[in-house]
Design a protein around this motif. Structure first.
Motif, short mmCIF file in Angstrom:
data_model
loop_
_atom_site.label_atom_id
_atom_site.label_comp_id
_atom_site.label_asym_id
_atom_site.label_seq_id
_atom_site.Cartn_x
_atom_site.Cartn_y
_atom_site.Cartn_z
N PRO A 78 -11.25 -3.50 -5.01
CA PRO A 78 -10.89 -2.35 -5.83
C PRO A 78 -9.37 -2.18 -5.88
CG PRO A 78 -11.96 -1.65 -3.79
CD PRO A 78 -11.92 -3.14 -3.78
N VAL A 79 -8.89 -1.63 -6.99
CA VAL A 79 -7.46 -1.48 -7.23
C VAL A 79 -7.13 -0.01 -7.43
CG1 VAL A 79 -5.55 -2.09 -8.76
CG2 VAL A 79 -7.35 -3.76 -8.31
N ILE A 80 -6.14 0.47 -6.67
CA ILE A 80 -5.64 1.84 -6.82
C ILE A 80 -4.24 1.73 -7.40
CG2 ILE A 80 -4.99 3.97 -5.62
CD1 ILE A 80 -7.04 3.12 -3.43
N LEU A 81 -4.03 2.38 -8.54
CA LEU A 81 -2.75 2.35 -9.23
C LEU A 81 -2.07 3.70 -9.09
CD1 LEU A 81 -0.72 1.02 -11.21
CD2 LEU A 81 -2.20 1.86 -13.07
N MET A 82 -0.81 3.69 -8.61
CA MET A 82 -0.01 4.91 -8.52
C MET A 82 0.92 4.96 -9.73
SD MET A 82 1.10 4.89 -4.51
CE MET A 82 1.95 3.32 -4.68
N VAL A 83 0.90 6.08 -10.44
CA VAL A 83 1.72 6.22 -11.64
C VAL A 83 2.55 7.48 -11.57
CG1 VAL A 83 0.07 4.93 -13.06
CG2 VAL A 83 -0.08 7.42 -12.96
N SER A 84 3.63 7.50 -12.34
CA SER A 84 4.48 8.68 -12.41
C SER A 84 3.86 9.74 -13.30
CB SER A 84 5.86 8.32 -12.96
OG SER A 84 6.49 7.42 -12.09
N GLN A 85 3.25 9.29 -14.40
CA GLN A 85 2.61 10.22 -15.32
C GLN A 85 1.44 9.52 -16.00
OE1 GLN A 85 5.13 11.58 -18.49
NE2 GLN A 85 3.75 13.25 -19.00
#
Length: 133
Positions: A78-85
């Motif tokens: 599984p992939v967790i993506l952290m984004v600014s917005q």
């Protein structure tokens, strides 16, 4: 509570990477740093059960720049993506790119740890429906 599993960390910010590693190892996770160049061979290796990938928007974008339309993951990572917005365009790209979860920064409290715990427990394919937290 001690956890088990491996978290691959692919973020461009060294301080964030170190902070993630520190807090994850305190919780009992094994951690491993990688960059966009090392992702493909690491994620295609066999026996990645109990592993998840945490990456930031910069690394995700750089993977797309080199022509990968989908992250080169084994389906059980599984992939967790952290984004600014969170934007609709980014969420659509994440869905087609194999992302399991999208977390918007700043990530407060135990959200990251809980998300990692949940995705490792499920250990479902990264093509499962993405949730936006």
């Amino acid at each position: 509570m001690s956890q088990s599993g491996t978290v691959l960390i692919a973020v461009r910010d060294g301080m964030l990477a170190d902070s993630l590693r520190f807090s994850l190892e305190l919780e009992g996770y094994e951690t491993r740093f990688c960059d966009e160049h090392a992702l493909s061979p690491i994620l295609r290796a066999p026996h990645l059960h109990g592993t998840c990938l945490v990456l930031d928007q910069d690394v995700f974008s750089r993977v797309a720049e080199v022509g990968e339309s989908k992250l080169p993951c084994d389906p059980c990572v599984p992939v967790i993506l952290m984004v600014s917005q969170k934007t609709e365009r980014l969420l659509a790209k994440a869905r087609t790119g194999g992302v399991t979860e999208v977390l918007e920064k700043p990530i407060l409290g135990g959200v990251m740890l809980e998300t990692i715990r949940q995705v490792i427990e499920k250990n479902g394919p990264s093509s499962q429906p993405m949730r936006s937290s």
